[in-house]
Scaffold this motif. Sequence first.
Motif, PDB file in Angstrom:
ATOM      1  N   ALA A 120       6.791  -3.628   5.248  1.00  0.00           N
ATOM      2  CA  ALA A 120       7.110  -2.349   5.868  1.00  0.00           C
ATOM      3  C   ALA A 120       8.611  -2.141   5.743  1.00  0.00           C
ATOM      4  CB  ALA A 120       6.683  -2.338   7.334  1.00  0.00           C
ATOM      5  N   ALA A 121       9.028  -0.994   5.203  1.00  0.00           N
ATOM      6  CA  ALA A 121      10.456  -0.795   4.961  1.00  0.00           C
ATOM      7  C   ALA A 121      10.812   0.688   4.979  1.00  0.00           C
ATOM      8  CB  ALA A 121      10.849  -1.396   3.607  1.00  0.00           C
ATOM      9  N   PHE A 122      12.047   0.976   5.353  1.00  0.00           N
ATOM     10  CA  PHE A 122      12.580   2.322   5.217  1.00  0.00           C
ATOM     11  C   PHE A 122      12.986   2.532   3.761  1.00  0.00           C
ATOM     12  CE2 PHE A 122      13.336   1.823   9.805  1.00  0.00           C
ATOM     13  CZ  PHE A 122      12.868   3.044  10.263  1.00  0.00           C
ATOM     14  N   SER A 123      12.481   3.594   3.154  1.00  0.00           N
ATOM     15  CA  SER A 123      12.941   3.966   1.820  1.00  0.00           C
ATOM     16  C   SER A 123      14.138   4.903   1.906  1.00  0.00           C
ATOM     17  CB  SER A 123      11.814   4.644   1.034  1.00  0.00           C
ATOM     18  OG  SER A 123      11.399   5.841   1.674  1.00  0.00           O
ATOM     19  N   GLU A 124      14.293   5.535   3.056  1.00  0.00           N
ATOM     20  CA  GLU A 124      15.417   6.437   3.332  1.00  0.00           C
ATOM     21  C   GLU A 124      15.647   6.413   4.830  1.00  0.00           C
ATOM     22  OE1 GLU A 124      16.888   9.914   5.191  1.00  0.00           O
ATOM     23  OE2 GLU A 124      14.713   9.712   4.894  1.00  0.00           O
ATOM     24  N   LEU A 125      16.921   6.323   5.247  1.00  0.00           N
ATOM     25  CA  LEU A 125      17.225   6.169   6.672  1.00  0.00           C
ATOM     26  C   LEU A 125      18.551   6.828   7.002  1.00  0.00           C
ATOM     27  CD1 LEU A 125      16.643   4.810   9.461  1.00  0.00           C
ATOM     28  CD2 LEU A 125      17.890   2.808   8.587  1.00  0.00           C
ATOM     29  N   GLN A 126      18.570   7.594   8.096  1.00  0.00           N
ATOM     30  CA  GLN A 126      19.793   8.194   8.622  1.00  0.00           C
ATOM     31  C   GLN A 126      20.016   7.652  10.024  1.00  0.00           C
ATOM     32  OE1 GLN A 126      19.724  12.477   8.989  1.00  0.00           O
ATOM     33  NE2 GLN A 126      21.787  12.588   9.868  1.00  0.00           N
ATOM     34  N   LEU A 127      21.039   6.822  10.191  1.00  0.00           N
ATOM     35  CA  LEU A 127      21.363   6.274  11.506  1.00  0.00           C
ATOM     36  C   LEU A 127      22.188   7.267  12.309  1.00  0.00           C
ATOM     37  CD1 LEU A 127      22.240   2.522  10.788  1.00  0.00           C
ATOM     38  CD2 LEU A 127      20.230   3.430  11.951  1.00  0.00           C
TER      39      LEU A 127
ATOM     40  N   THR B  99      -5.553   4.850   6.786  1.00  0.00           N
ATOM     41  CA  THR B  99      -4.824   5.568   7.831  1.00  0.00           C
ATOM     42  C   THR B  99      -4.627   4.686   9.053  1.00  0.00           C
ATOM     43  OG1 THR B  99      -5.715   7.676   7.070  1.00  0.00           O
ATOM     44  CG2 THR B  99      -4.826   7.608   9.292  1.00  0.00           C
ATOM     45  N   GLU B 100      -5.673   3.945   9.454  1.00  0.00           N
ATOM     46  CA  GLU B 100      -5.549   3.047  10.601  1.00  0.00           C
ATOM     47  C   GLU B 100      -4.555   1.931  10.299  1.00  0.00           C
ATOM     48  OE1 GLU B 100      -6.658   3.521  13.504  1.00  0.00           O
ATOM     49  OE2 GLU B 100      -7.786   5.296  12.977  1.00  0.00           O
ATOM     50  N   PHE B 101      -4.556   1.445   9.038  1.00  0.00           N
ATOM     51  CA  PHE B 101      -3.621   0.402   8.626  1.00  0.00           C
ATOM     52  C   PHE B 101      -2.193   0.883   8.812  1.00  0.00           C
ATOM     53  CE2 PHE B 101      -1.310  -0.927   4.596  1.00  0.00           C
ATOM     54  CZ  PHE B 101      -0.884  -2.149   5.083  1.00  0.00           C
ATOM     55  N   LEU B 102      -1.902   2.120   8.370  1.00  0.00           N
ATOM     56  CA  LEU B 102      -0.568   2.679   8.527  1.00  0.00           C
ATOM     57  C   LEU B 102      -0.237   2.898   9.993  1.00  0.00           C
ATOM     58  CD1 LEU B 102       2.019   4.003   7.419  1.00  0.00           C
ATOM     59  CD2 LEU B 102       0.757   6.147   7.343  1.00  0.00           C
ATOM     60  N   ALA B 103      -1.170   3.503  10.732  1.00  0.00           N
ATOM     61  CA  ALA B 103      -0.907   3.804  12.144  1.00  0.00           C
ATOM     62  C   ALA B 103      -0.614   2.545  12.920  1.00  0.00           C
ATOM     63  CB  ALA B 103      -2.104   4.538  12.756  1.00  0.00           C
ATOM     64  N   LYS B 104      -1.394   1.504  12.680  1.00  0.00           N
ATOM     65  CA  LYS B 104      -1.196   0.247  13.379  1.00  0.00           C
ATOM     66  C   LYS B 104       0.170  -0.331  13.070  1.00  0.00           C
ATOM     67  CE  LYS B 104      -2.055  -3.296  11.428  1.00  0.00           C
ATOM     68  NZ  LYS B 104      -1.292  -4.265  10.609  1.00  0.00           N
ATOM     69  N   THR B 105       0.519  -0.394  11.782  1.00  0.00           N
ATOM     70  CA  THR B 105       1.786  -1.001  11.386  1.00  0.00           C
ATOM     71  C   THR B 105       2.973  -0.207  11.898  1.00  0.00           C
ATOM     72  OG1 THR B 105       0.713  -1.842   9.394  1.00  0.00           O
ATOM     73  CG2 THR B 105       3.116  -1.883   9.438  1.00  0.00           C
ATOM     74  N   LEU B 106       2.904   1.125  11.823  1.00  0.00           N
ATOM     75  CA  LEU B 106       4.001   1.959  12.294  1.00  0.00           C
ATOM     76  C   LEU B 106       4.220   1.790  13.786  1.00  0.00           C
ATOM     77  CD1 LEU B 106       3.385   5.244  10.303  1.00  0.00           C
ATOM     78  CD2 LEU B 106       5.262   3.642   9.990  1.00  0.00           C
ATOM     79  N   LEU B 107       3.144   1.782  14.561  1.00  0.00           N
ATOM     80  CA  LEU B 107       3.290   1.676  16.006  1.00  0.00           C
ATOM     81  C   LEU B 107       3.736   0.286  16.417  1.00  0.00           C
ATOM     82  CD1 LEU B 107       0.292   3.823  17.230  1.00  0.00           C
ATOM     83  CD2 LEU B 107       2.717   4.347  17.426  1.00  0.00           C
ATOM     84  N   VAL B 108       3.306  -0.725  15.672  1.00  0.00           N
ATOM     85  CA  VAL B 108       3.733  -2.081  16.001  1.00  0.00           C
ATOM     86  C   VAL B 108       5.185  -2.303  15.614  1.00  0.00           C
ATOM     87  CG1 VAL B 108       3.407  -4.517  15.478  1.00  0.00           C
ATOM     88  CG2 VAL B 108       1.436  -3.067  15.852  1.00  0.00           C
ATOM     89  N   LEU B 109       5.546  -1.874  14.387  1.00  0.00           N
ATOM     90  CA  LEU B 109       6.910  -2.102  13.942  1.00  0.00           C
ATOM     91  C   LEU B 109       7.887  -1.104  14.531  1.00  0.00           C
ATOM     92  CD1 LEU B 109       8.952  -3.571  12.219  1.00  0.00           C
ATOM     93  CD2 LEU B 109       8.336  -2.112  10.303  1.00  0.00           C
TER      94      LEU B 109
ATOM     95  N   VAL C  73       7.687   3.164   4.640  1.00  0.00           N
ATOM     96  CA  VAL C  73       6.627   2.870   3.683  1.00  0.00           C
ATOM     97  C   VAL C  73       6.000   1.521   4.022  1.00  0.00           C
ATOM     98  CG1 VAL C  73       6.041   2.529   1.246  1.00  0.00           C
ATOM     99  CG2 VAL C  73       7.810   4.182   1.882  1.00  0.00           C
ATOM    100  N   VAL C  74       4.676   1.499   4.090  1.00  0.00           N
ATOM    101  CA  VAL C  74       3.926   0.283   4.407  1.00  0.00           C
ATOM    102  C   VAL C  74       3.030  -0.055   3.229  1.00  0.00           C
ATOM    103  CG1 VAL C  74       2.288  -0.806   5.996  1.00  0.00           C
ATOM    104  CG2 VAL C  74       3.935   0.871   6.855  1.00  0.00           C
ATOM    105  N   SER C  75       3.105  -1.299   2.762  1.00  0.00           N
ATOM    106  CA  SER C  75       2.270  -1.721   1.641  1.00  0.00           C
ATOM    107  C   SER C  75       1.697  -3.092   1.922  1.00  0.00           C
ATOM    108  CB  SER C  75       3.084  -1.754   0.337  1.00  0.00           C
ATOM    109  OG  SER C  75       4.178  -2.650   0.444  1.00  0.00           O
ATOM    110  N   SER C  76       0.547  -3.382   1.321  1.00  0.00           N
ATOM    111  CA  SER C  76      -0.090  -4.682   1.487  1.00  0.00           C
ATOM    112  C   SER C  76      -0.234  -5.347   0.138  1.00  0.00           C
ATOM    113  CB  SER C  76      -1.472  -4.526   2.139  1.00  0.00           C
ATOM    114  OG  SER C  76      -2.389  -3.962   1.219  1.00  0.00           O
ATOM    115  N   GLY C  77      -0.478  -6.657   0.156  1.00  0.00           N
ATOM    116  CA  GLY C  77      -0.661  -7.404  -1.069  1.00  0.00           C
ATOM    117  C   GLY C  77      -1.859  -6.953  -1.868  1.00  0.00           C
ATOM    118  N   SER C  78      -2.812  -6.285  -1.210  1.00  0.00           N
ATOM    119  CA  SER C  78      -4.018  -5.813  -1.894  1.00  0.00           C
ATOM    120  C   SER C  78      -3.794  -4.497  -2.623  1.00  0.00           C
ATOM    121  CB  SER C  78      -5.167  -5.654  -0.892  1.00  0.00           C
ATOM    122  OG  SER C  78      -4.846  -4.667   0.077  1.00  0.00           O
ATOM    123  N   GLY C  79      -2.614  -3.886  -2.459  1.00  0.00           N
ATOM    124  CA  GLY C  79      -2.299  -2.650  -3.165  1.00  0.00           C
ATOM    125  C   GLY C  79      -2.294  -1.402  -2.312  1.00  0.00           C
TER     126      GLY C  79
END
Length: 356
Positions: free
Chosen positions: A205-212, A3-13, A69-75
């Motif tokens: 980190a990537a959008f799997s679905e996006l509405q501009l 959860t912290e991994f996701l929160a950190k990445t989302l807030l940074v990106l 969606v955020v993913s790491s090399g470790s799975g």
Amino acid sequence: MRTEFLAKTLLVLACGLAGWPLAAQPVSPAAPKAEPQAAGEPGAERSVSDWLLRMHNASRKRAYVGTFVVSSGSGSLSSARIWHVCNGDQQMERVETLTGAPRSTFRRNDQVITFLPDSKVAQTERRESLGLFPNLLQTGDSSIPEFYGAKRVGSERVAGFDADVVRLVPKDKLRYGYRIWSEKKSGLVVKLQTLDTDGSVLEQAAFSELQLDAPVRMDKLAAMMGNTAGYRIEKVEMQKTTALAEGWSLKGAIPGFKPMSCFKRPTGAGAPSADAAPVAAGKPDGTLQWIFSDGLASVSVFVEDFDPARHAHEGFMAMGATQSLSQHVNDWWITVVGEVPPQTLKAFAQALERSK
């Protein structure tokens, strides 16, 4: 931890791209919109600063809704829903986790509130987040081109949008590289990979679905942000200070990394990942957090009193692209955290010294 991994990445990106740390810098509404660039056109020869400034400005002028969606090399794999809206200098965002423990984070400029439904706690704070590209509007004084190069390496579709693929290549072994997918018409970042020194993907980190240009209403997000009924409010107070005033300095500069800010974190909050949400409230008389950046990557140096009951494990740890180094030095427990190679963290730890 996930959860912290996701929160950190989302807030940074997500928040970083939205320009939170640069909210005081206005963007002219009359600025011309970028047009699509073919591989052989002048846009393919943009400098690293040109590419990054274009990406930064794009999200300051667009409303959007998307699944991230955020993913790491470790799975590790996590996802969240993002609602983003802007109105002049005002930036507002809602991030709702879709995996792991429920968490809703709202941000309006430097005001942040995180709702934790399981514990019925709402954590409020003012956060001077570095964001993803903290120095973009200071291009005259930026050292980014000294340490990174940029080149367009192709084009792909991401979440239904045509995107330029840009490779940011570090010029030394003290920082990671990046591969960025930038939507052709606007420059909005729709996908980001952090690459290790061998070019392997550490984190994506990537959008799997996006509405501009989505119909996101700032007043509706503000009402949700202010609705704390049924929640216990925990105010996290971060006291601004300087490393020198607290008796710390670096024996030598780490190439490219400049001090950005320094805070005292609440007692008991410990040393989380560089941009993770705080885990405890309290008075700002505990852990010192000294933040550095090279314009793309950030490093936080945490210093706190050594406690043998809590500080038992020295050495390196990794979560995606985020590395951490902890060590016991005299009466202190030092933790260095950042999205940089381990040797960079080691250089910071070795340079840190007590000045009084």
